[in-house]
Design an enzyme around this catalytic site. Structure first.
Site, short mmCIF file in Angstrom:
data_model
loop_
_atom_site.label_atom_id
_atom_site.label_comp_id
_atom_site.label_asym_id
_atom_site.label_seq_id
_atom_site.Cartn_x
_atom_site.Cartn_y
_atom_site.Cartn_z
N CYS A 155 0.84 -1.04 -0.12
CA CYS A 155 -0.04 -0.12 0.11
C CYS A 155 0.75 1.14 0.07
O CYS A 155 0.71 2.30 -0.73
CB CYS A 155 -0.92 0.03 0.94
SG CYS A 155 -0.32 -0.12 2.70
N HIS A 182 0.58 3.99 10.68
CA HIS A 182 -1.27 3.53 9.73
C HIS A 182 -2.27 4.23 10.71
O HIS A 182 -2.38 4.48 11.73
CB HIS A 182 -1.09 2.19 10.69
CG HIS A 182 -0.10 1.37 9.95
ND1 HIS A 182 0.33 0.11 10.13
CD2 HIS A 182 0.11 1.72 8.51
CE1 HIS A 182 1.27 -0.49 8.89
NE2 HIS A 182 1.27 0.56 8.09
#
Length: 231
Positions: A155, A182
């Site tokens: 990602c 995150h």
């Protein structure tokens, strides 16, 4: 004719891919899903509701349970497998040509080749980067030459790659420094827990936690001019 696809693993990535493909039935046809922890009776609620992503729920509103091994979504029949061993999955028998490997368990060309299918696309960086090629749209996808097993990388690399490609082409790159934060991931805890890692033992709800990433190492595989410049 729609591309015949199978999805191995229906976690966060597998689910999002599934919903995107259901929304484009003229392009993709999901023939089978391998999800060991999801029954046919649970698939409707799992696909139709999500706490993070918004999408057109009409793509999964017509779910018919034909049997424990077959569901029909908007008229599209999808076979359900429940096996952790890729060698036991009968992809080809139900018409699958492309498998999206979303479990994280088959991240080498050797292991991914256990799938009885023509092509495999990994949803994570390969563990054999010198063997399995990596392609990212907007960066190096034009270099694809028909390889049977490929990786779509991570990602973070997909976030950074197109932007760095644009900057590199327009101005050149001297050095790049980035930090990965995150939002919330399945590997992090909702409350403080005992953990050997000094940061990840903290609650993800109450903290912004910088996290480790392999993007600095993988980015130069799709953007060679960034080698030694990304930290």
């Amino acid at each position: 004719m729609p591309i015949p696809v199978g999805i191995n693993g229906l976690g966060r990535i597998g689910k999002m891919v599934c919903l995107q493909m259901l929304a484009e039935p003229d392009i993709y046809s999901i023939k089978a899903i391998n999800a060991t922890s999801l029954s046919a009776s649970e698939i409707s609620d799992y696909l139709c509701y999500d706490s993070s992503h918004r999408y057109d729920r009409s793509v999964c509103k017509n779910v018919e349970i034909v049997s424990d091994e077959l569901v029909r979504i908007n008229g599209n029949e999808i076979h359900l497998f429940k096996d952790r061993d890729a060698r036991n999955l009968k992809w080809r028998a139900v018409g699958v040509q492309f498998v999206l490997e979303c479990t994280g368990a088959y991240l080498t060309t050797e292991r991914a080749s256990h799938h009885d299918v023509d092509y495999v696309i990994m949803s994570a960086p390969p563990k054999d980067p010198d063997v399995t090629p990596t392609f990212i749209y907007g960066v190096n996808d034009a270099q694809y030459m028909g390889q049977k097993v490929v990786s779509a990388s991570s990602c973070t690399t997909n976030c950074m790659g197109p932007m760095l490609k644009l900057v590199s082409d327009a101005f050149g790159i001297e050095t790049v420094n980035f930090t990965t934060i995150h939002a919330t991931t399945g590997s992090q805890s909702v409350v403080d827990v005992i953990n050997k890692k000094s940061r990840t033992h903290r609650s993800i709800i109450n903290n912004m936690i910088p996290h480790s990433t392999g993007a600095a190492k993988s980015i130069f595989r799709v953007l060679p001019e960034g080698s030694g410049k990304v930290w």
